[in-house]
Each structure stands twice: as C-alpha cells, then as structure tokens.
Enzyme design. Structure first.
Site, PDB file in Angstrom:
ATOM      1  N   THR A 154      -5.347   8.526  20.303  1.00  0.00           N
ATOM      2  CA  THR A 154      -6.092   9.807  19.991  1.00  0.00           C
ATOM      3  C   THR A 154      -6.216  10.984  21.704  1.00  0.00           C
ATOM      4  O   THR A 154      -6.644  10.066  22.766  1.00  0.00           O
ATOM      5  CB  THR A 154      -7.959  10.297  19.509  1.00  0.00           C
ATOM      6  N   GLY A 155      -6.177  12.223  21.599  1.00  0.00           N
ATOM      7  CA  GLY A 155      -5.813  12.362  23.122  1.00  0.00           C
ATOM      8  C   GLY A 155      -5.034  13.173  23.096  1.00  0.00           C
ATOM      9  O   GLY A 155      -4.546  13.915  22.067  1.00  0.00           O
ATOM     10  N   THR A 201      -7.620  13.820  16.755  1.00  0.00           N
ATOM     11  CA  THR A 201      -7.507  12.945  15.616  1.00  0.00           C
ATOM     12  C   THR A 201      -7.912  12.035  15.010  1.00  0.00           C
ATOM     13  O   THR A 201      -9.061  11.852  15.409  1.00  0.00           O
ATOM     14  CB  THR A 201      -5.929  11.935  16.246  1.00  0.00           C
ATOM     15  N   THR A 215      -4.371  15.072  11.953  1.00  0.00           N
ATOM     16  CA  THR A 215      -5.187  15.921  13.046  1.00  0.00           C
ATOM     17  C   THR A 215      -4.395  17.325  12.955  1.00  0.00           C
ATOM     18  O   THR A 215      -3.299  17.886  12.204  1.00  0.00           O
ATOM     19  CB  THR A 215      -3.633  15.826  14.519  1.00  0.00           C
ATOM     20  N   ASP A 238       1.856  13.112  18.662  1.00  0.00           N
ATOM     21  CA  ASP A 238       1.426  11.543  18.448  1.00  0.00           C
ATOM     22  C   ASP A 238       1.914  11.001  17.320  1.00  0.00           C
ATOM     23  O   ASP A 238       1.991  10.272  16.683  1.00  0.00           O
ATOM     24  CB  ASP A 238       1.063  10.942  19.671  1.00  0.00           C
ATOM     25  N   ARG A 292       5.407  22.556  17.903  1.00  0.00           N
ATOM     26  CA  ARG A 292       5.012  21.648  18.787  1.00  0.00           C
ATOM     27  C   ARG A 292       4.574  20.273  17.609  1.00  0.00           C
ATOM     28  O   ARG A 292       3.989  20.751  16.274  1.00  0.00           O
ATOM     29  CB  ARG A 292       4.299  21.926  19.612  1.00  0.00           C
ATOM     30  N   SER A 336     -10.201  19.464  14.793  1.00  0.00           N
ATOM     31  CA  SER A 336      -9.551  18.680  15.335  1.00  0.00           C
ATOM     32  C   SER A 336      -8.373  18.410  14.350  1.00  0.00           C
ATOM     33  O   SER A 336      -7.634  18.209  14.335  1.00  0.00           O
ATOM     34  CB  SER A 336      -9.664  18.006  15.885  1.00  0.00           C
ATOM     35  N   GLY A 345      -1.258  13.937  23.011  1.00  0.00           N
ATOM     36  CA  GLY A 345      -0.812  13.354  21.987  1.00  0.00           C
ATOM     37  C   GLY A 345       0.810  13.591  22.859  1.00  0.00           C
ATOM     38  O   GLY A 345       1.705  12.432  22.940  1.00  0.00           O
TER      39      GLY A 345
END
Length: 307
Positions: free
Chosen positions: A218-219, A167, A185, A198, A195, A33, A221
């Site tokens: 992280t997650g 990330t 990331t 975050d 796209r 990732s 975004g």
C-alpha cells in the site's frame, strides 16, 4: 478482515475469503480510499482498481480504471473464472462486468463531489503534472507541454497528504498452506484520468505463491509499482527469509531511489508467520495492520515502526 476470516471458518476457499473480505471493504468505503465515492480524479470521476491471485495455480484476475461498477474485486474474480485474460481496463472492463451480471451505477457521491469542487477552488492543488504550461503548481489545466522544455523535478510530499493513496491489501494462508492475495482501491486522489497504480498489477499490488507465501503493498503506487515489491518479498521468503525481514528488505530497496516515498508492505509465509514494514516519513512513522489466525481469539491490530 472479520468477513474474510468468517468465510474461511465456514469452509470457503482462500479466493472466496479474499473476494468477500475486500468486497466488504468496497461496500464500507474503507478509509475513503476503497470503493465508490472516494478519490475523485481530475475530472471528478471515481474509478476502481482491483486484483485477486490464486497461489496454487498462479492465476490472476484484475481490473483497472473500472467505471460505474462498485464491486471491483468481484469483477476481478470473474476475469479468472470466465476469461483466459489477466487484466481488463476502462470502459471495456465495465462492459465485461455488466455481462457478468454486475449493476452499472454511479460511483459519485456528495462527498466525492465536494472533494472535487474544493480541489478546483484551490487552483487544482495538489496534482500530478510537471513540466507543463500553465504552471501546474499554481493553476488548473488544461495543461500542455511547453514549446521549449525545461525539466525541473519537483517533489511535493508535504503538499500531498500521506492519506491520498491507500488500498486494502489482503493475504490469506489456508489450513492446507494454500495462499491467495488481493487488493482493491479507488486510486490516488485527483489523479490524471487513466492513471493506474500498483494495486491491480500482479507482483506490485499483491502476489501469492503457495510454495512460498504472499505479500501486499500500500502507498504511493506510482513509485512502488516500479519495484514489484510484493513479488520481491515473496521471493525473499522463498529463500527462507523471515516475513518481517523480507518486508524490510523490500522497503530498503525502494528507499535507495525514493527516500521520501509513502508506502508499506505486509508479508506472510506458508507456515503462517507474518510481518510488515513501512518507510518512515513525516506524518507516517508506524503502520497498522490486522491479523486473524487460529492462535488469536479475534482479529488483532498489529503495529510496526517504520524504518
């Protein structure tokens, strides 16, 4: 993490530690990732996002939708050092990187190509479109908006693996209490080209302020960036909130609007206290993060239960 810690021990600055630590992850393609050869977008291309922030001066350097350049965090650092800007994007960011001496190369690998062809073979599922024709939950595009719009909100958490956003986020507190933070990331797998999540956004992906602390997220975004979680966590710590509680409060705020979001936040204050929190969903009940400090003999994995 080990790389960043070694940089500090050898007398490097907090920004050096962030750049080298995240940069090592880009080279190692951490978790698939971060860095080249991962998370192909809808047209099969890998693009990178990164940011670095100096908590002493509040300067930020960031790149988004960076193409053909592997060392995204390195380019982000050059944005601070050689421009008066904060964020550069797309092919123009790549041209800037080449001017700064970074090689222009292909970010695609056999692995990312096979991920892409597998996705095409399963009717482009999952994807990030909604309310379009043809029906994006059943077939590939190109999509367009229907003549008559009937909005239906769909949530396909079960279909998207919780691992298709991730990330590296890093917070460094130096011996003098100076704070720096950074992220890198390759974004969400099969994202719509263009796209940006975050990670490269100051206050969302990460935030550093040497008078209060630092945080990184992280997650998912697309959801998390709407809440500026890293900025919010640092502001909680500024008010004296314990880092763990600061992280938890940030997660709770997002939960009110998006109870099924995938995400976690790490927080550290200027005294070196740290914590983390995550949102509990099926398949994601704990969050693992690494910590190095003078009190620990080696980098140590920490685990928190999600809330």
């Amino acid at each position: 993490m080990i790389t960043a810690w070694r940089v500090l021990q050898l007398g490097g600055s907090e920004l050096d530690a962030i750049e080298r630590g995240c940069g090592q992850c880009e080279i190692d393609q951490c978790d698939g990732s971060v860095g080249y050869g991962g998370s192909p977008d809808e047209s099969g291309e890998t693009t990178l996002d990164a940011m670095i922030m100096d908590g002493n001066t509040m300067e930020v350097g960031a790149v988004a939708d960076l193409r053909h350049v592997k060392n995204a965090i390195g380019v982000a650092r050059k944005v601070i050092e050689y421009t008066k800007h904060t964020l550069l994007v797309g092919e123009s960011a790549s041209l800037f990187a080449v001017r700064m001496g970074f090689p222009y190369e292909d970010l695609t690998t056999q692995k990312s190509l096979s991920m892409y062809s597998k996705w095409l073979n399963q009717s482009c599922q999952p994807n990030y479109w909604k309310n379009v024709v043809p029906d994006s939950s059943k077939s590939c595009g190109p999509y367009k908006r229907p003549e008559k719009v009937t909005c239906k909100e769909e949530q396909t958490v079960s279909q998207r693996s919780v691992h298709n956003h991730d990330t590296i986020g890093m917070v460094v507190i130096g011996g003098s209490g100076a704070v720096a933070s950074g992220t890198s990331t390759n974004g969400a797998v099969h994202k719509i080209p263009g796209r940006v999540g975050d990670s490269p956004i100051a206050g969302a992906g990460s935030y550093a302020d040497s008078t209060a602390g630092g945080a990184a997220a992280t997650g998912d975004g697309d959801i998390m960036m709407r809440f500026l979680p890293s900025y919010q966590a640092v502001e909680y710590m500024r008010m004296g909130t314990d880092p763990t509680v600061a992280c938890q409060k940030v997660i709770s705020r997002i939960q009110k609007y998006a109870p099924k979001f995938f995400g976690a936040v790490i927080c550290a204050n200027t005294t070196g206290s740290y914590g983390a929190a995550c949102n509990k969903i099926p398949g994601f009940t704990q969050f693992h993060f690494m910590v190095s400090s003078p009190l620990l003999s080696q980098p140590t994995e920490q685990v928190v239960d999600c809330i």
